[in-house]
Design an enzyme around this catalytic site. Structure first.
Site, PDB file in Angstrom:
ATOM      1  N   GLY A   1    -141.765 -21.949  -0.894  1.00  0.00           N
ATOM      2  CA  GLY A   1    -140.894 -22.978  -0.330  1.00  0.00           C
ATOM      3  C   GLY A   1    -141.556 -24.341  -0.166  1.00  0.00           C
TER       4      GLY A   1
ATOM      5  N   LYS B   1    -137.701 -16.887   3.792  1.00  0.00           N
ATOM      6  CA  LYS B   1    -136.734 -15.902   4.269  1.00  0.00           C
ATOM      7  C   LYS B   1    -137.204 -15.256   5.577  1.00  0.00           C
ATOM      8  CE  LYS B   1    -136.313 -14.964  -0.600  1.00  0.00           C
ATOM      9  NZ  LYS B   1    -136.878 -14.177  -1.710  1.00  0.00           N
TER      10      LYS B   1
ATOM     11  N   ARG C   1    -142.824  -9.459  -9.427  1.00  0.00           N
ATOM     12  CA  ARG C   1    -143.608  -8.587  -8.538  1.00  0.00           C
ATOM     13  C   ARG C   1    -142.676  -7.913  -7.551  1.00  0.00           C
ATOM     14  NH1 ARG C   1    -142.818 -11.478  -3.936  1.00  0.00           N
ATOM     15  NH2 ARG C   1    -142.730 -13.718  -4.175  1.00  0.00           N
TER      16      ARG C   1
HETATM   17  P1  ADP Z   1    -140.149 -21.074  -3.965  1.00  0.00           P
HETATM   18  O1  ADP Z   1    -140.709 -20.525  -5.212  1.00  0.00           O
HETATM   19  O2  ADP Z   1    -141.016 -22.130  -3.332  1.00  0.00           O
HETATM   20  O3  ADP Z   1    -139.705 -20.004  -2.987  1.00  0.00           O
HETATM   21  P2  ADP Z   1    -137.382 -21.410  -4.903  1.00  0.00           P
HETATM   22  O4  ADP Z   1    -137.057 -22.106  -6.147  1.00  0.00           O
HETATM   23  O5  ADP Z   1    -137.312 -19.922  -4.910  1.00  0.00           O
HETATM   24  O6  ADP Z   1    -138.829 -21.889  -4.375  1.00  0.00           O
HETATM   25  O7  ADP Z   1    -136.468 -21.925  -3.733  1.00  0.00           O
HETATM   26  C1  ADP Z   1    -136.644 -21.506  -2.403  1.00  0.00           C
HETATM   27  C2  ADP Z   1    -135.474 -21.934  -1.554  1.00  0.00           C
HETATM   28  O8  ADP Z   1    -135.308 -23.358  -1.617  1.00  0.00           O
HETATM   29  C3  ADP Z   1    -134.135 -21.368  -1.978  1.00  0.00           C
HETATM   30  O9  ADP Z   1    -133.899 -20.076  -1.478  1.00  0.00           O
HETATM   31  C4  ADP Z   1    -133.203 -22.410  -1.380  1.00  0.00           C
HETATM   32  O10 ADP Z   1    -133.092 -22.216   0.003  1.00  0.00           O
HETATM   33  C5  ADP Z   1    -133.927 -23.711  -1.599  1.00  0.00           C
HETATM   34  N1  ADP Z   1    -133.541 -24.334  -2.892  1.00  0.00           N
HETATM   35  C6  ADP Z   1    -134.184 -24.221  -4.072  1.00  0.00           C
HETATM   36  N2  ADP Z   1    -133.523 -24.871  -5.064  1.00  0.00           N
HETATM   37  C7  ADP Z   1    -132.436 -25.416  -4.487  1.00  0.00           C
HETATM   38  C8  ADP Z   1    -131.330 -26.203  -4.983  1.00  0.00           C
HETATM   39  N3  ADP Z   1    -131.208 -26.560  -6.272  1.00  0.00           N
HETATM   40  N4  ADP Z   1    -130.369 -26.580  -4.087  1.00  0.00           N
HETATM   41  C9  ADP Z   1    -130.450 -26.221  -2.781  1.00  0.00           C
HETATM   42  N5  ADP Z   1    -131.457 -25.495  -2.260  1.00  0.00           N
HETATM   43  C10 ADP Z   1    -132.438 -25.087  -3.089  1.00  0.00           C
END
Ligand code: ADP
Length: 448
Positions: free
Chosen positions: A165, A237, A291
């Site tokens: 995040g 989360k 993973r």
């Molecule tokens: P990381 O690898 O850092 O966990 P993610 O791409 O999985 O990043 O995104 C983590 C969280 O960030 C998502 O669950 C969501 O809450 C928020 N997020 C990511 N991309 C978007 C987007 N395009 N629009 C709104 N929220 C986003």
């Protein structure tokens, strides 16, 4: 099947893997830093090896020390857990060159899906819907402006090498774009050693819904349904459930089939998660985790499968034991992440745990490496346990969650337990009406 595996992790996940291995009759080797000499995973493993001083970079991320530990103990395979080296293609490659099996997907699959731009490109090619955004990395402000015009504001700037995040910035208009891009670039450089960023449409009210998949690396793959992980703080989360309160069986089958077909085409091996944002009944791929995930137990609860044992079986060369039609979903499950943190500020609260008592009874599972008298070291993640409840329905889970949280005692440090107790009084939570921003808004107006 393997005779002996090394678990390159700590905490509850090291125990989780150890238990799965033991049931399969496999010997386990724990590794630990000097700070973890008294940790539960070390006590319960058949053998243990100290791999370095407390900082993770010198121990749990120390590849030469881990390879040496395999060689000393004769471990034939390594389970990386989550975090640490679990998505490190270089680590998988080095193990391979030492004839040690990495329990996970191929080096190529880790590499492709670990680069978020490459992952989006691959997902699109394989027929998985993605969030609209830049074609690849964005290196200058002129390109960023063009992307912003094309997809419309707000946009989110994300690190190509991102995770946890971190390194994400939102720009609500073109005026905010330049600063958002440069901040995201410098944060990404500092956090991941790679300053490349890309741009996506910022979805304003999505849920985070992810699909669990299992492949055998021989061209077969199935899905195990979805998890809803929309309750997040700072994109992390804290509560996960299966099924999602927002999805029906038809939507689940459709997205699941699409994803498992894609994974079969990639000859994906082991477990993996395809993460989506879900808004207005549309799925938008954001990333893949190659993973085991923290929240895998909710999937285990509704499918009856042991995901770690399935990982180990396919790593040992077995074909998938299940067809999609063998997978039957039953009931509902919810996981709460119990962190040693202040429940409102989330400031870590390491230290000595005087006493612990875990809840039990029907439909309750606790995955934790805590014990009375254990000292939580300040060096690592503050997750100290996971409470997973399951029941016939979501309503039954709520009842069970309330009961088991009231039994859960961790004396000596602050935990996030009071937060979950408060959440259970919220009508939106009881009704399943929440999106990825719900928790931040709730925290802003709440006193613990
Ligand atoms: P990381 O690898 O850092 O966990 P993610 O791409 O999985 O990043 O995104 C983590 C969280 O960030 C998502 O669950 C969501 O809450 C928020 N997020 C990511 N991309 C978007 C987007 N395009 N629009 C709104 N929220 C986003």
């Amino acid at each position: 099947m393997f005779d002996k595996i090394l678990i390159a992790n700590r905490g509850e996940i090291a125990l989780r893997v150890l238990r799965a291995a033991r049931e399969l009759g496999i010997q386990t080797v724990a590794v630990h830093s000097t700070a973890d000499a008294d940790a539960m995973h070390v006590k319960l493993a058949d053998e243990s090896v100290c791999i370095g001083p407390p900082p993770a970079k010198d121990s749990y991320l120390n590849i030469p020390a881990i390879v040496a530990a395999c060689e000393i103990t004769g471990a034939e395979a390594v389970h990386p857990g989550y975090g640490f080296l679990s998505e490190n293609a270089k680590f998988a490659e080095i193990l391979k060159s030492h004839n040690i099996k990495f329990i996970g997907p191929s080096v190529e699959n880790i590499r492709t899906m670990g680069d978020k731009i490459e992952a989006k490109r691959t997902a699109k090619e394989l027929g998985i819907p993605i969030v609209p955004g830049s074609e690849g990395g964005v290196h200058d402000i002129a390109t960023a402006r063009k992307v912003g015009k094309d997809i419309g504001y707000p946009v989110i700037i994300k690190a190509t090498a991102g995770g946890g995040g971190r390194g994400m910035k939102v720009a609500n208009s073109e005026a905010e774009l330049e600063l958002a891009v440069s901040t995201a670039q410098s944060e990404a450089k500092a956090a991941f050693g790679n300053g490349e960023v890309y741009i996506e449409k910022y979805l304003e009210k999505p849920r985070h819904i992810e699909i669990q998949i299992l492949g055998d690396g021989q061209g077969r793959a199935i899905h195990l349904g979805e998890r809803d992980c929309s309750l997040q703080r700072r994109h992390q989360k804290i509560w996960e459930e299966a099924h999602s309160p927002a999805l029906n069986a038809k939507q689940r089958d459709e997205i699941g089939a699409r994803v498992s077909n894609a994974m079969a085409k990639m000859s994906y091996e082991g477990v993996g998660t395809i993460e989506f944002l879900f808004e207005n009944n549309e799925f938008y791929f954001i990333e893949m985790n190659t993973r085991l995930q923290v929240e895998h137990p909710v999937t285990e609860a509704i499918t009856g499968l042991d995901l770690v044992q399935e990982q180990i079986r396919v790593a040992a060369g077995a074909a998938l034991a299940y067809k999609q039609s063998d997978i039957q979903f039953s009931g509902h499950a919810i996981e709460c992440r119990i962190n040693a943190e202040n429940p409102l500020t989330f400031i870590p609260s390491p230290g000595k745990v005087n006493d612990v008592h875990f809840p039990g009874g029907l439909g309750v599972r606790v995955d934790s490496a805590l014990y009375s008298g254990y000292r939580i070291p300040p060096y690592y993640d503050s997750l100290i346990g996971k409470l997973i409840v399951f029941g016939k329905s979501r309503a039954e889970c709520m009842m069970r969650l309330r009961r088991s949280l009231s039994e859960f005692v961790v004396d000596g440090v602050e935990t996030t337990i009071p937060l979950f107790q408060k959440l259970l009084a919220e009508p939106d939570i009881l009704d399943g009406h929440y999106d990825i921003h719900w928790l931040e808004k709730y925290l802003a107006r709440t006193k613990m």
